[in-house]
Write a protein that holds these residues in place. Structure first.
Motif, PDB file in Angstrom:
ATOM      1  N   GLN A 372       0.842  -1.193   0.000  1.00 39.66           N
ATOM      2  CA  GLN A 372       0.000   0.000   0.000  1.00 39.66           C
ATOM      3  C   GLN A 372       0.880   1.247   0.000  1.00 39.66           C
ATOM      4  OE1 GLN A 372      -2.688   0.345   3.367  1.00 39.66           O
ATOM      5  NE2 GLN A 372      -4.116   1.544   2.121  1.00 39.66           N
ATOM      6  N   CYS A 373       0.487   2.247  -0.807  1.00 34.05           N
ATOM      7  CA  CYS A 373       1.247   3.499  -0.876  1.00 34.05           C
ATOM      8  C   CYS A 373       1.105   4.250   0.443  1.00 34.05           C
ATOM      9  CB  CYS A 373       0.745   4.359  -2.035  1.00 34.05           C
ATOM     10  SG  CYS A 373       1.443   6.019  -2.007  1.00 34.05           S
ATOM     11  N   ARG A 374       2.233   4.696   0.959  1.00 31.00           N
ATOM     12  CA  ARG A 374       2.255   5.360   2.247  1.00 31.00           C
ATOM     13  C   ARG A 374       1.624   6.753   2.154  1.00 31.00           C
ATOM     14  NH1 ARG A 374       7.004   5.025   6.610  1.00 31.00           N
ATOM     15  NH2 ARG A 374       7.278   2.898   5.916  1.00 31.00           N
ATOM     16  N   SER A 375       1.637   7.323   0.952  1.00 37.49           N
ATOM     17  CA  SER A 375       1.157   8.696   0.810  1.00 37.49           C
ATOM     18  C   SER A 375      -0.332   8.759   0.451  1.00 37.49           C
ATOM     19  CB  SER A 375       2.000   9.406  -0.256  1.00 37.49           C
ATOM     20  OG  SER A 375       1.385  10.601  -0.644  1.00 37.49           O
ATOM     21  N   CYS A 376      -0.744   8.051  -0.620  1.00 34.56           N
ATOM     22  CA  CYS A 376      -2.141   8.204  -1.061  1.00 34.56           C
ATOM     23  C   CYS A 376      -3.017   7.016  -0.672  1.00 34.56           C
ATOM     24  CB  CYS A 376      -2.210   8.431  -2.569  1.00 34.56           C
ATOM     25  SG  CYS A 376      -1.905   6.942  -3.538  1.00 34.56           S
ATOM     26  N   GLY A 377      -2.419   5.961  -0.118  1.00 31.82           N
ATOM     27  CA  GLY A 377      -3.222   4.825   0.332  1.00 31.82           C
ATOM     28  C   GLY A 377      -3.568   3.835  -0.768  1.00 31.82           C
ATOM     29  N   HIS A 378      -3.047   4.049  -1.985  1.00 32.49           N
ATOM     30  CA  HIS A 378      -3.337   3.133  -3.094  1.00 32.49           C
ATOM     31  C   HIS A 378      -2.895   1.711  -2.746  1.00 32.49           C
ATOM     32  CE1 HIS A 378      -3.458   1.485  -7.156  1.00 32.49           C
ATOM     33  NE2 HIS A 378      -2.210   1.074  -6.995  1.00 32.49           N
ATOM     34  N   LYS A 379      -3.806   0.741  -2.994  1.00 31.76           N
ATOM     35  CA  LYS A 379      -3.451  -0.662  -2.775  1.00 31.76           C
ATOM     36  C   LYS A 379      -3.222  -1.321  -4.120  1.00 31.76           C
ATOM     37  CE  LYS A 379      -6.056  -1.469   1.469  1.00 31.76           C
ATOM     38  NZ  LYS A 379      -7.267  -2.104   1.997  1.00 31.76           N
ATOM     39  N   ILE A 412       7.543   2.659  -7.539  1.00 34.23           N
ATOM     40  CA  ILE A 412       6.828   3.866  -7.113  1.00 34.23           C
ATOM     41  C   ILE A 412       5.325   3.627  -7.219  1.00 34.23           C
ATOM     42  CG2 ILE A 412       8.624   5.527  -7.800  1.00 34.23           C
ATOM     43  CD1 ILE A 412       6.863   6.025 -10.332  1.00 34.23           C
ATOM     44  N   CYS A 413       4.572   4.478  -6.536  1.00 35.65           N
ATOM     45  CA  CYS A 413       3.119   4.369  -6.602  1.00 35.65           C
ATOM     46  C   CYS A 413       2.630   4.894  -7.955  1.00 35.65           C
ATOM     47  CB  CYS A 413       2.486   5.168  -5.464  1.00 35.65           C
ATOM     48  SG  CYS A 413       0.697   5.276  -5.618  1.00 35.65           S
ATOM     49  N   PRO A 414       1.860   4.120  -8.701  1.00 36.32           N
ATOM     50  CA  PRO A 414       1.397   4.571 -10.014  1.00 36.32           C
ATOM     51  C   PRO A 414       0.399   5.729  -9.918  1.00 36.32           C
ATOM     52  CG  PRO A 414       0.364   2.482  -9.438  1.00 36.32           C
ATOM     53  CD  PRO A 414       1.361   2.776  -8.362  1.00 36.32           C
ATOM     54  N   GLU A 415      -0.184   5.935  -8.743  1.00 37.41           N
ATOM     55  CA  GLU A 415      -1.191   6.989  -8.583  1.00 37.41           C
ATOM     56  C   GLU A 415      -0.544   8.341  -8.274  1.00 37.41           C
ATOM     57  OE1 GLU A 415      -4.633   6.643  -8.853  1.00 37.41           O
ATOM     58  OE2 GLU A 415      -4.130   4.653  -9.648  1.00 37.41           O
ATOM     59  N   CYS A 416       0.457   8.333  -7.346  1.00 38.88           N
ATOM     60  CA  CYS A 416       0.992   9.619  -6.887  1.00 38.88           C
ATOM     61  C   CYS A 416       2.512   9.703  -7.000  1.00 38.88           C
ATOM     62  CB  CYS A 416       0.554   9.887  -5.447  1.00 38.88           C
ATOM     63  SG  CYS A 416       1.385   8.824  -4.253  1.00 38.88           S
ATOM     64  N   SER A 417       3.130   8.678  -7.586  1.00 36.98           N
ATOM     65  CA  SER A 417       4.581   8.638  -7.794  1.00 36.98           C
ATOM     66  C   SER A 417       5.396   8.673  -6.506  1.00 36.98           C
ATOM     67  CB  SER A 417       5.048   9.780  -8.710  1.00 36.98           C
ATOM     68  OG  SER A 417       4.350   9.701  -9.916  1.00 36.98           O
ATOM     69  N   ASN A 418       4.752   8.416  -5.387  1.00 37.53           N
ATOM     70  CA  ASN A 418       5.470   8.343  -4.120  1.00 37.53           C
ATOM     71  C   ASN A 418       6.380   7.113  -4.136  1.00 37.53           C
ATOM     72  OD1 ASN A 418       6.062   7.689  -1.335  1.00 37.53           O
ATOM     73  ND2 ASN A 418       4.506   9.193  -0.792  1.00 37.53           N
ATOM     74  N   LEU A 419       7.546   7.229  -3.471  1.00 39.26           N
ATOM     75  CA  LEU A 419       8.496   6.110  -3.476  1.00 39.26           C
ATOM     76  C   LEU A 419       8.307   5.177  -2.290  1.00 39.26           C
ATOM     77  CD1 LEU A 419      11.697   8.043  -4.532  1.00 39.26           C
ATOM     78  CD2 LEU A 419      10.551   6.251  -5.841  1.00 39.26           C
TER      79      LEU A 419
HETATM   80 ZN   LIG Z   1       0.337   6.777  -3.903  1.00 37.85          ZN
END
Ligand SMILES: [Zn+2]
Ligand SMILES: [Zn+2]
Length: 668
Positions: A372-379, A412-419
């Motif tokens: 899960q993305c730590r920034s936007c919560g994308h699973k 990286i997160c495909p939604e928000c590019s967070n690493l």
């Molecule tokens: Zn994200």
């Protein structure tokens, strides 16, 4: 000689059209019931089995021009009357078309099978005498071994010596020139029993499971049809269909095990089919388990069955049941150790210092349950299923447990590019990697389906563990069943909390069984042994019952709960699943079914309760959507009659398939 020109036959065909029962002209052929034939259906030729032969024109549908049977498919394999009775019972009970059922169970036909492989028993003397408790069971069942159908339950704690009882019973039956069928839930338990049977019994021993070649499966069917000499057959659930002609005894070990339930095609329970077969053949059946299913336990609590129930509450020899300790996962958190606790790792170290081996049990594969993305919560979920993907670190992959989907692990997160990406939950891979870091000199291996893909690998791994070449074995359920490990006095259990929260009326029962079974691997040959169960929920009642597996407190309480909620064994349950590639059609199919069921229950079958429809727990699997309806009744006849009538009325969209699961083990 019959006039074959104008005679007809009824055939169960390998196609669910018209519930698989069709009528054909015999042509100039002599056909017998049980014979396998080829028949035309539409433009194709399909397989079929003759049900009734030499019918007159008046006995068939009038005014229909019937096609002629093409010919005989195989002279080598035929179904006899008793086998057909079993298949017909299954077809009625599980509401599954007879033709496809029969052809699912038959082996593949081979033109030139190789010579059949088997073991010859060495007939050695038993090196041990039965204990007083064992002797009582042996005497009681022994008296009734040759007087028709009887059903027995040996409810014995892990290590109480059920195998010796099975062996002595088998010996008596073999002496009367009859065959013994011994059914196990899992192929990986086979080697251990094969070895015991080979040592102490004096007849040929055959295995029947997925590691047996096509040729040997076909060979065994052919042999059994003609050869009535006594033998032992050691098989998994499908062995219940083998055409054994002189069967004298069926033993179902670990009768509670979910692997006895086939989930795809015809969802049958091999234990229940075995019981029916014993009933048809008028022979005894022995069920054994340290943790019987609630239904089985309850049925043996009834007055007329009580004398067929045996409780073995002590281990044989010096061994005692392990001490169970619950490790509270709340509080202290160390990212490098999680989900282990410092105290657990200390215990492991102490055991290693003593030269002992350790089992670590978790019910999941992989490194993390999901990412899960730590920034936007994308699973990261499967594009084909409504489910999160599992993370495998060594392979650097995400994969789906339900379909073939695989992907590279994301950077990286495909939604928000967070690493920064969280790894949620844990499985066998994560646990073994923590242990590897903590104990770098120690040999640690994994025992799961990701690591061990063939039965050969599984056996080799078990052998290495038994020889002491592995210090810590980290595994899934595969590890929990029936194995006798000599030098293991510490078992670590993680991840059972999730299963307790699962919305299925059997989840308490399943967790109880798993915990008692996996605990049973500890201290099989020791006076002192221990099990550490990690939980966030120490006070859950299931946990308190596991400590007392020699008593029946779990059963008493669970029976009370089931009675309050009117759940099995106080009622019977049937699940109906409606699956379509279109979500709306799956839903509409289920809604249409509900309307029909509601009308039918109001008019005729008022003792049936209908729940749903609702989306299946995983609504989308491999791009197919499933909706479910639950039917429940204390009147089994009402339930079966409702389903039969319903099937005649239900005409869904072409894309919708209906699966009927009678006595479901896993509610989906
Ligand atoms: Zn994200
Ligand atoms: Zn998937």
């Amino acid at each position: 000689m019959t006039d074959t020109e104008n005679t007809y036959c009824q055939v169960a065909v390998n196609n669910s059209f018209n519930n698989s029962i069709l009528t054909y002209a015999q042509g100039d052929q002599e056909l017998k019931p049980g014979q396998l034939v080829e028949v035309p259906l539409g433009k194709r030729l399909i397989k079929g089995m003759v049900l009734r032969n030499n019918l007159k024109k008046e006995e068939t549908l009038k005014g229909v021009n019937l096609k002629v049977v093409k010919g005989i498919l195989s002279e080598e394999i035929q179904i006899d009357g008793e086998e057909l009775t079993l298949f017909e019972w299954m077809s009625d009970y599980y509401h599954y078309a007879l033709g496809p059922l029969i052809f699912d169970c038959l082996p593949g036909f081979l033109k030139r099978p190789r010579e059949l492989k088997y073991l010859i028993g060495k007939n050695e003397e038993f090196p041990f005498e039965p204990t007083e408790d064992q002797q009582k069971v042996i005497d009681t069942i022994g008296e009734k071994l040759f007087s028709g159908f009887s059903k027995w339950l040996i409810h014995g704690v892990t290590g109480s010596g059920k195998t010796l009882i099975y062996l002595l019973m088998a010996q008596k039956v073999l002496k009367k020139d009859k065959t013994v069928l011994f059914i196990l839930p899992e192929i990986n338990l086979t080697p251990q029993f094969l070895k015991t049977f080979e040592t102490y019994l004096g007849v040929p021993i055959y295995s029947y499971n997925s590691s047996v070649s096509k040729s040997d499966k076909f060979g065994l069917w052919k042999l059994l049809q003609n050869d009535k000499s006594p033998k032992v057959i050691l098989g998994v659930r499908s062995s219940i269909f083998l055409p054994i002609k002189n069967l004298g005894l069926i033993v179902v070990d670990e009768e509670h095990d979910p692997s006895f339930k086939q989930e795809d095609r015809c969802p049958y329970n091999a234990r229940d089919v075995a019981t029916k077969r014993a009933h048809i053949l008028k022979i005894p059946i022995i069920l054994g388990s340290a943790t019987p299913s609630l239904e089985t336990f309850f049925s043996f609590c009834q007055d007329k069955m009580r004398s067929n129930y045996f409780r073995l509450s002590k281990r044989i020899g010096d061994s005692t049941l392990p001490k169970i300790e619950y490790v509270d996962m709340k509080g202290e958190y160390d990212a490098d150790l999680w989900p282990f606790k410092t105290t657990t790792l200390e215990k492991i170290e102490q055991a290693l210092d003593k030269g002992e081996q350790i089992l670590v049990y978790v019910n999941r594969l992989g490194f993390a349950r999901y990412l899960q993305c730590r920034s936007c919560g994308h699973k990261f979920s499967c594009p084909n299923c409504s489910l999160n993907l599992r993370y495998f670190k060594a392979r650097n992959e995400l994969d789906c447990p339900f379909c073939e989907y695989k992907d590279k692990a994301p950077e990286i997160c495909p939604e928000c590019s967070n690493l920064k990406i969280f790894q949620k939950g844990f499985g066998t891979e994560k646990l073994s990697s923590i242990l590897n870091k903590r104990f770098p000199e120690i040999k640690i291996e994994r025992f799961d389906r990701d690591e061990l893909k063939t039965i050969k690998n599984i056996n080799a791994c078990l052998e290495r563990y038994n020889k002491g070449e592995i210090d810590i074995l980290v595994g899934t359920q595969m590890l929990s069943k029936g194995h006798n490990f000599k030098n293991t006095n510490l078992v670590i259990v993680l991840g059972t909390d999730n299963q307790l929260n699962f919305p299925d009326f059997r989840s308490n029962e399943r967790v109880f069984q798993q915990l008692v079974q996996v605990s049973g691997r500890s201290g099989r040959f020791a006076k002192k042994s221990e099990v550490l169960v990690h939980t966030l929920n120490k006070d859950n009642k299931v946990y308190s019952h596991v400590e007392k597996s020699g008593e029946d407190s779990f059963y008493d309480e669970e029976i009370f709960t089931r009675e309050m909620l009117d759940l099995p064994p106080f009622s019977r349950v049937v699940m109906l699943y409606f699956t379509s590639k279109f979500q709306t059609q799956a839903m509409e199919g289920a809604n249409l079914a509900k309307a029909i069921l509601k009308r039918l229950t109001q008019e005729h079958f008022d003792k049936v309760n209908i729940q749903g429809p609702r989306a299946s727990l995983v609504e989308r699997r491999a791009n197919k959507f499933t909706w479910a309806i639950l039917l429940k009744s204390s009147d089994i006849n009402h339930l079966h009659n409702l389903i039969s009538t319903f099937k005649n009325h239900f005409k869904p969209h072409y894309s919708v398939s209906l699966k009927i699961d009678v006595d479901p083990y896993q509610i989906q």
